[in-house]
Design an enzyme around this catalytic site. Structure first.
Site, PDB file in Angstrom:
ATOM      1  N   ILE A  62      -1.448  -4.025   0.329  1.00 43.86           N
ATOM      2  CA  ILE A  62      -1.138  -3.701  -0.927  1.00 43.86           C
ATOM      3  C   ILE A  62      -2.224  -3.170  -1.830  1.00 43.86           C
ATOM      4  O   ILE A  62      -1.654  -2.699  -2.786  1.00 43.86           O
ATOM      5  CB  ILE A  62      -0.009  -4.716  -1.432  1.00 43.86           C
ATOM      6  N   ALA A  63      -3.395  -3.502  -1.568  1.00 38.74           N
ATOM      7  CA  ALA A  63      -4.411  -3.055  -2.468  1.00 38.74           C
ATOM      8  C   ALA A  63      -5.936  -2.998  -1.658  1.00 38.74           C
ATOM      9  O   ALA A  63      -6.024  -3.823  -0.787  1.00 38.74           O
ATOM     10  CB  ALA A  63      -4.382  -3.635  -3.788  1.00 38.74           C
ATOM     11  N   GLY A  91      -9.990  -2.839  -2.708  1.00 39.58           N
ATOM     12  CA  GLY A  91     -11.008  -2.648  -3.812  1.00 39.58           C
ATOM     13  C   GLY A  91     -12.403  -2.394  -3.240  1.00 39.58           C
ATOM     14  O   GLY A  91     -12.450  -2.159  -2.098  1.00 39.58           O
ATOM     15  N   GLY A  92     -13.523  -2.797  -3.986  1.00 37.50           N
ATOM     16  CA  GLY A  92     -14.685  -2.279  -3.661  1.00 37.50           C
ATOM     17  C   GLY A  92     -15.342  -3.506  -2.464  1.00 37.50           C
ATOM     18  O   GLY A  92     -16.261  -3.066  -1.576  1.00 37.50           O
ATOM     19  N   MET A  93     -15.034  -4.694  -2.725  1.00 32.24           N
ATOM     20  CA  MET A  93     -15.388  -5.761  -1.760  1.00 32.24           C
ATOM     21  C   MET A  93     -14.429  -6.188  -0.892  1.00 32.24           C
ATOM     22  O   MET A  93     -14.587  -6.991  -0.188  1.00 32.24           O
ATOM     23  CB  MET A  93     -16.146  -6.820  -2.678  1.00 32.24           C
ATOM     24  N   ALA A  94     -12.922  -6.118  -1.156  1.00 25.74           N
ATOM     25  CA  ALA A  94     -11.894  -6.741  -0.571  1.00 25.74           C
ATOM     26  C   ALA A  94     -10.732  -5.950  -0.624  1.00 25.74           C
ATOM     27  O   ALA A  94     -10.473  -5.074  -1.272  1.00 25.74           O
ATOM     28  CB  ALA A  94     -11.863  -8.149  -1.061  1.00 25.74           C
ATOM     29  N   VAL A  96      -6.317  -6.480  -0.348  1.00 23.12           N
ATOM     30  CA  VAL A  96      -5.341  -7.413  -0.434  1.00 23.12           C
ATOM     31  C   VAL A  96      -4.077  -7.213   0.289  1.00 23.12           C
ATOM     32  O   VAL A  96      -3.563  -5.989   0.412  1.00 23.12           O
ATOM     33  CB  VAL A  96      -4.808  -7.460  -1.794  1.00 23.12           C
ATOM     34  N   LYS A 137      -6.426 -12.130   0.131  1.00 21.30           N
ATOM     35  CA  LYS A 137      -7.643 -11.083  -0.432  1.00 21.30           C
ATOM     36  C   LYS A 137      -8.414 -11.186   0.671  1.00 21.30           C
ATOM     37  O   LYS A 137      -9.101 -12.525   1.114  1.00 21.30           O
ATOM     38  CB  LYS A 137      -8.128 -11.435  -1.649  1.00 21.30           C
ATOM     39  N   ASP A 155     -15.213  -9.137 -14.365  1.00 19.26           N
ATOM     40  CA  ASP A 155     -14.764  -7.723 -13.873  1.00 19.26           C
ATOM     41  C   ASP A 155     -13.227  -7.712 -14.522  1.00 19.26           C
ATOM     42  O   ASP A 155     -12.465  -7.415 -13.788  1.00 19.26           O
ATOM     43  CB  ASP A 155     -14.418  -7.982 -12.383  1.00 19.26           C
TER      44      ASP A 155
END
Length: 707
Positions: free
Chosen positions: A46-47, A49-52, A54, A69, A163
């Protein structure tokens, strides 16, 4: 390596790699359908990001939907990074607040390092900004308030988010009420603030999104609660204007602007905003972190003052503006004085200088930190940057005492002058050596011992040539009991070689059990709560049959519940016995009267039964007391009717009418006579109704037929 080992499901997946005999490591292939840690069935992503990334997942143990995550492949192989990820997840899991996305679990399943978190269905603040910005101040402040509430709770617990950005603010709509719930996510990437480190950059990785980075994070990588305050101020600017305050073609250009340019006032882009709204943004985003609110709790208080002014329609409030607007630079700082000194400024393609920390030299970013913003090629170019051109210099005015300047005179070459030069050089060397000795050589750096037990901390300090002194123990929410929670001087601070470092050992989290308060007066109960650092919330009065008026019946939470200091405890206080209003049941059914009164807690006794010509059988003839107020357990007496008294009718057939009448009337009957058909005039009773032997109520009419 075949893909089925990475998309395994339950017991069907092998536990080892057949070729090596070792546990397989995740290489980034699909996780959908996989059962992590034997508990979390992974659903769609569902998402990212830069490091992980989700994923939506199902916790099969508790039968609930969660968000999982998962760190990107490779990051989990860095043991130091993975350990920090785990440590910060545990710190975030201790943070309980209605505006914080809860962390349920953490684990590592064959290289898949993950967090299990509360799933918040809905959208992010980024979506709201895209649809609604620029938005009215009241709407912007209302959206930011729960964010600050969450950050304030984190700051009180010693956590800095690092963040804060719209993507980490989740907004869910309650389908029943239609109201929105705002929750802040990604506290799993926050670092627990301790005395040994407050650095955001670890191992060359810079945590944070460049558009929301505070200047001190860009300059030297150090962060405290005021970095979150800065990011929240940028969020408010973006909500009000629909734009980010600093934009550029590359991340380093944006970082440059954070360091060297103030965040513009929102009213420059959206005319008509109240000046106190501008002041709130300016205060939160001050480049000098000393000018910002100390933490999110202070900023939350200031935001509520501004929100109140907006809600009441105040257009101008000079006093509020004066309270919020950052103070101008003091005299003698940049721009003061009469002389001029030029100093090169940081160019967008150069490595940012470090903020001075009180030492004689500033430290630049390392290449890893630059790469976090620029990318490897740009970082290398920036690290080897050339001197800035004239347009990238700034003018600094410094005071110059022209009267004290000596008049120019002609100098001549001589041996005396050469000797003076040599002496001056020797003197400078001596001064430099002395400054080096007294300023640096005698000093060392305090090593980090946070999280070690007492023995290990003392051993490490003594190995560094320092004396260890154990100070009084203190409570800590984040450091387990028996471990070091702080040092003085702090880790990384300078200390004289051979000097003393005071170590503070954690007593663990400060917790108290709610005492048994039943039987105390309200004042006594409040005093008992205060002794345990618990807050009295309020009292609710309630009836009690066994607790006297004004005495505590119970508490909420219940006795024995473990709470943190400052937690609220409410009391239930007796109003005494509940009064019962007695109703008059005379002339009504006695069984119904008994049932109703016993249901209220009264005791009903039948004190007598009597014949009554007026009250029907089974009804109440009389009641004691007839009305008024009683209490549970009190007695009400009833006299119940047996109905009219019955009398046997005698046989008066063949009797003379006068004799029959006299006998019947003596028994209380009424007598009525009539002539039989073919009446002869004899005056004797031929028949009677009711007949002889029947039982009829006294006063009944007996009809005699005469012949």
């Amino acid at each position: 390596m075949t893909s089925h080992r990475h998309a395994r499901s339950g017991a069907d997946a092998p536990s080892t790699d057949p070729s090596t005999g070792s546990s397989p490591r995740w290489d980034g292939q699909r996780l959908e359908g996989r059962l992590l840690d034997g508990r979390y069935r992974i659903g769609p992503r569902i998402a990212r990001g830069g490091m992980a990334s989700v994923y939506e997942a199902t916790d099969i143990r508790l039968d609930r939907t969660v968000a999982v995550k998962v760190m990107h492949p490779g990051l989990g192989d860095d043991e130091e990074f993975a350990a920090r990820f785990v440590r910060e997840a545990r710190a975030a899991a201790r943070l309980s607040h209605p505006n914080v996305v809860a962390v349920h679990d953490q684990g590592d399943d064959d290289g898949v390092v993950f967090l299990a978190m509360e799933l918040v269905p809905g959208h992010t603040l980024r979506d709201v900004i895209a649809k609604e910005s620029p938005m009215p101040p009241a709407r912007a402040l209302a959206l930011l308030e729960p964010v600050l509430s969450a950050l304030a709770a984190a700051h009180r617990a010693g956590l800095v988010h690092r963040d804060v950005k719209p993507e980490n603010v989740l907004i869910a709509t309650d389908p029943d009420s239609g109201s929105s719930r705002v929750k802040v996510a990604d506290f799993g990437l926050a670092k627990a603030v301790s005395a040994d480190t407050q650095h955001t950059a670890t191992g060359g990785v810079l945590i944070g999104t460049v558009s929301y980075l505070a200047p001190e994070l860009v300059v030297d990588g150090r962060a405290d609660a005021r970095a979150d305050v800065y990011a929240a101020g940028v969020l408010l600017f973006e909500l009000l204007t629909g734009r980010k305050p600093h934009e550029g073609e590359s991340p380093i250009q944006v970082a440059y602007k954070h360091v060297h340019e103030d965040v513009p006032l929102p009213s420059t882009l959206v005319p008509g905003l109240p000046a106190y709204v501008d002041a709130l943004v300016a205060r939160a985003t001050a480049r000098d972190r000393g000018q910002r609110p100390a933490d999110a709790g202070v900023l939350l208080h200031q935001l509520r003052r501004v929100a109140t002014a907006v809600a009441t329609g105040v257009r101008e409030d000079p006093e509020l503006v004066a309270d919020l607007m950052p103070r101008p630079p003091a005299a003698g700082t940049l721009g003061a004085g009469t002389g001029e000194l030029t100093q090169p400024l940081l160019r967008p393609t150069e490595v940012p200088p470090a903020v001075e920390r009180g030492d004689t030299a500033a430290e630049p970013w390392d290449t890893g930190e630059m790469a976090a913003l620029l990318g490897p090629s740009q970082a290398a170019d920036a690290a080897a940057g050339s001197p800035p051109p004239a347009e990238h210099t700034r003018t600094v005015r410094v005071p110059v005492d022209h009267a004290a300047a000596p008049a120019p005179r002609r100098t001549r070459r001589s041996r005396r002058g050469l000797l003076a030069l040599v002496l001056a050089l020797l003197l400078a060397a001596g001064v430099g050596t002395g400054a080096w000795w007294f300023g640096f050589a005698r000093w060392t750096t305090t090593p980090g011992v946070i999280g070690l037990d007492r023995a290990a901390a003392v051993e490490r300090l003594e190995a560094a040539g320092l004396e260890a002194e154990v100070g009084p123990r203190a409570f800590s929410r984040t450091v387990p009991a028996g471990e070091v929670m702080a040092t003085d001087p702090a880790a990384g601070d300078r200390v004289l070689d051979g000097g003393t470092v005071t170590v503070t050992i954690s007593k663990g989290e400060e917790l108290y059990d709610v005492p048994r308060l039943r039987g105390m007066t309200e004042d006594e109960a409040q005093d008992a709560l205060a002794e345990l650092k618990l807050e009295f919330g309020g009292s609710a009065l309630t009836w009690s049959e066994d607790v006297p008026e004004g005495v505590v019946i119970s508490s909420d939470p219940r006795p024995g519940t473990t709470l943190r200091p400052g937690a609220v405890v409410n009391l239930f206080v007796s109003k005494g016995r509940k009064p019962i209003r007695v109703k008059d049941w005379t002339g009504k059914d006695a069984d119904t009267a008994r049932e109703r009164m016993e249901a209220k807690g009264l005791v009903v006794e039948v004190t007598g039964e009597e014949h009554s010509d007026d009250v029907a059988e089974g009804d109440v003839i009389s009641q004691d007391p007839v009305d008024g107020t009683l209490f549970r357990g009190d007695t009400v007496g009833l006299v119940v009717s047996l109905g009219p008294e019955l009398v046997e009718v005698p046989n008066v057939r063949a009797s003379g009418v006068d004799a029959a009448r006299e006998e019947l009337e003596a028994l209380g009957f009424d007598v009525d006579t009539r002539k039989a058909p073919g009446y002869l005039g004899l005056g004797y009773v031929f028949s009677q109704d009711p007949g002889s032997g029947e039982m009829v109520p006294r006063g009944s009419t007996i009809t005699l037929t005469l012949i």
